[in-house]
Motif scaffolding. Structure first.
Motif, PDB file in Angstrom:
ATOM      1  N   LEU A  54       1.144 -18.373  -3.357  1.00 43.01           N
ATOM      2  CA  LEU A  54       2.363 -17.609  -3.633  1.00 43.01           C
ATOM      3  C   LEU A  54       2.256 -16.805  -4.925  1.00 43.01           C
ATOM      4  O   LEU A  54       2.672 -15.649  -4.984  1.00 43.01           O
ATOM      5  N   PHE A  55       1.685 -17.408  -5.960  1.00 46.72           N
ATOM      6  CA  PHE A  55       1.505 -16.683  -7.226  1.00 46.72           C
ATOM      7  C   PHE A  55       0.587 -15.485  -7.023  1.00 46.72           C
ATOM      8  O   PHE A  55       0.864 -14.381  -7.512  1.00 46.72           O
ATOM      9  N   GLY A  56      -0.513 -15.667  -6.311  1.00 44.30           N
ATOM     10  CA  GLY A  56      -1.446 -14.573  -6.052  1.00 44.30           C
ATOM     11  C   GLY A  56      -0.797 -13.447  -5.272  1.00 44.30           C
ATOM     12  O   GLY A  56      -1.007 -12.262  -5.567  1.00 44.30           O
ATOM     13  N   LEU A  57       0.004 -13.809  -4.250  1.00 45.89           N
ATOM     14  CA  LEU A  57       0.696 -12.770  -3.479  1.00 45.89           C
ATOM     15  C   LEU A  57       1.703 -12.021  -4.342  1.00 45.89           C
ATOM     16  O   LEU A  57       1.824 -10.793  -4.241  1.00 45.89           O
ATOM     17  N   PHE A  58       2.429 -12.741  -5.183  1.00 41.48           N
ATOM     18  CA  PHE A  58       3.380 -12.087  -6.087  1.00 41.48           C
ATOM     19  C   PHE A  58       2.650 -11.138  -7.029  1.00 41.48           C
ATOM     20  O   PHE A  58       3.074  -9.995  -7.232  1.00 41.48           O
ATOM     21  N   PHE A  59       1.547 -11.594  -7.606  1.00 44.12           N
ATOM     22  CA  PHE A  59       0.751 -10.786  -8.539  1.00 44.12           C
ATOM     23  C   PHE A  59       0.224  -9.531  -7.842  1.00 44.12           C
ATOM     24  O   PHE A  59       0.324  -8.415  -8.368  1.00 44.12           O
ATOM     25  N   ALA A  60      -0.326  -9.699  -6.642  1.00 42.96           N
ATOM     26  CA  ALA A  60      -0.859  -8.557  -5.890  1.00 42.96           C
ATOM     27  C   ALA A  60       0.267  -7.614  -5.471  1.00 42.96           C
ATOM     28  O   ALA A  60       0.112  -6.385  -5.525  1.00 42.96           O
ATOM     29  N   GLY A  61       1.398  -8.167  -5.060  1.00 42.68           N
ATOM     30  CA  GLY A  61       2.534  -7.338  -4.669  1.00 42.68           C
ATOM     31  C   GLY A  61       3.072  -6.518  -5.830  1.00 42.68           C
ATOM     32  O   GLY A  61       3.401  -5.329  -5.677  1.00 42.68           O
ATOM     33  N   PHE A  62       3.166  -7.143  -6.998  1.00 42.83           N
ATOM     34  CA  PHE A  62       3.618  -6.417  -8.187  1.00 42.83           C
ATOM     35  C   PHE A  62       2.651  -5.283  -8.510  1.00 42.83           C
ATOM     36  O   PHE A  62       3.076  -4.155  -8.800  1.00 42.83           O
ATOM     37  N   ALA A  63       1.357  -5.554  -8.430  1.00 42.35           N
ATOM     38  CA  ALA A  63       0.362  -4.514  -8.703  1.00 42.35           C
ATOM     39  C   ALA A  63       0.452  -3.395  -7.674  1.00 42.35           C
ATOM     40  O   ALA A  63       0.322  -2.211  -8.021  1.00 42.35           O
ATOM     41  N   LEU A  64       0.703  -3.745  -6.422  1.00 39.84           N
ATOM     42  CA  LEU A  64       0.818  -2.738  -5.373  1.00 39.84           C
ATOM     43  C   LEU A  64       2.020  -1.824  -5.617  1.00 39.84           C
ATOM     44  O   LEU A  64       1.910  -0.596  -5.520  1.00 39.84           O
ATOM     45  N   VAL A  65       3.155  -2.414  -5.961  1.00 38.86           N
ATOM     46  CA  VAL A  65       4.347  -1.614  -6.271  1.00 38.86           C
ATOM     47  C   VAL A  65       4.068  -0.712  -7.469  1.00 38.86           C
ATOM     48  O   VAL A  65       4.420   0.474  -7.465  1.00 38.86           O
ATOM     49  N   TRP A  66       3.434  -1.265  -8.485  1.00 40.22           N
ATOM     50  CA  TRP A  66       3.112  -0.463  -9.669  1.00 40.22           C
ATOM     51  C   TRP A  66       2.204   0.703  -9.300  1.00 40.22           C
ATOM     52  O   TRP A  66       2.395   1.827  -9.771  1.00 40.22           O
ATOM     53  N   MET A  67       1.207   0.459  -8.459  1.00 44.26           N
ATOM     54  CA  MET A  67       0.286   1.534  -8.063  1.00 44.26           C
ATOM     55  C   MET A  67       1.016   2.632  -7.286  1.00 44.26           C
ATOM     56  O   MET A  67       0.746   3.820  -7.480  1.00 44.26           O
ATOM     57  N   VAL A  68       1.926   2.242  -6.399  1.00 37.16           N
ATOM     58  CA  VAL A  68       2.678   3.239  -5.629  1.00 37.16           C
ATOM     59  C   VAL A  68       3.517   4.101  -6.572  1.00 37.16           C
ATOM     60  O   VAL A  68       3.533   5.335  -6.465  1.00 37.16           O
ATOM     61  N   LEU A  69       4.206   3.450  -7.518  1.00 40.32           N
ATOM     62  CA  LEU A  69       5.028   4.209  -8.462  1.00 40.32           C
ATOM     63  C   LEU A  69       4.176   5.082  -9.374  1.00 40.32           C
ATOM     64  O   LEU A  69       4.538   6.228  -9.659  1.00 40.32           O
ATOM     65  N   ALA A  70       3.038   4.584  -9.807  1.00 41.01           N
ATOM     66  CA  ALA A  70       2.153   5.359 -10.692  1.00 41.01           C
ATOM     67  C   ALA A  70       1.521   6.527  -9.946  1.00 41.01           C
ATOM     68  O   ALA A  70       1.269   7.579 -10.546  1.00 41.01           O
ATOM     69  N   SER A  71       1.280   6.361  -8.647  1.00 36.87           N
ATOM     70  CA  SER A  71       0.667   7.460  -7.888  1.00 36.87           C
ATOM     71  C   SER A  71       1.616   8.637  -7.726  1.00 36.87           C
ATOM     72  O   SER A  71       1.176   9.773  -7.549  1.00 36.87           O
ATOM     73  N   GLN A  72       2.903   8.371  -7.792  1.00 30.83           N
ATOM     74  CA  GLN A  72       3.887   9.448  -7.659  1.00 30.83           C
ATOM     75  C   GLN A  72       3.876  10.374  -8.871  1.00 30.83           C
ATOM     76  O   GLN A  72       4.346  11.509  -8.785  1.00 30.83           O
TER      77      GLN A  72
END
Length: 175
Positions: free
Chosen positions: A38-56
């Motif tokens: 669960l911690f790993g999924l949360f960490f990866a999910g947070f990074a994924l959201v950050w990458m999507v926002l940064a790509s914009q």
């Protein structure tokens, strides 16, 4: 008495192999595995959201999130599958004097560790199907200190029989 094939130069001249086996390689779910997943999924999910926002914002700044994303995925799936994968690459041997644990892991290579079975060896039997027998421990370093890792024959089919053999070794009655 002749030694078991492949053990030349490892066993003492009058030492005899009395049991060999392998641990059960199936995946098990424990509380620490679920928490790590669960911690790993949360960490990866947070990074994924950050990458999507940064790509914009344009450019390649979003790529800095890739490292965090893959670390999160590694923590999630590593905590779930690592112990089962390690057991699939492990072999156990019990002689009339010692217990051996052999592993063959990528990046770590082959390893053979020997643990003497004496009268003072504390042997912990964890019954069940499969059973585990712990007979030693190692101290491992972490950032601010050490932690203990139990060592033994994990998740073996005929645990009660192997436990009896180890108790016989302690009593000096090994076959």
């Amino acid at each position: 008495m002749t030694q078991a094939e492949g053990w030349e130069g490892i066993l003492d001249d009058d030492e005899t192999v009395i049991w060999q086996g392998r641990p059960d390689g199936r995946m098990t779910l424990k509380a620490k595995n679920i928490v790590g997943f669960l911690f790993g999924l949360f960490f990866a999910g947070f990074a994924l959201v950050w990458m999507v926002l940064a790509s914009q914002a344009g450019g390649f700044f979003w790529m800095f999130g890739l490292l965090h994303f893959f670390v999160g995925v590694g923590v999630a799936f590593g905590s779930t599958f690592w112990s089962a994968w390690r057991r699939r690459h492990t072999w156990y041997t019990l002689t009339d004097r010692r217990a051996f644990i052999a592993t063959d892991l990528p990046f770590r290579g082959r390893s053979l560790k020997s643990y003497p079975i004496t009268k003072s060896t504390v042997i912990d039997y964890e019954g069940g199907t499969p059973a585990s027998i712990m007979f030693n421990h190692e101290m491992r370093r972490k950032k601010n200190g050490h932690y203990r890792v139990d060592v033994g024959f994990e998740r073996i089919e005929n645990g009660a029989e192997v436990y009896r053999m180890m108790r016989d070794i302690q009593k000096g009655q090994a076959v």
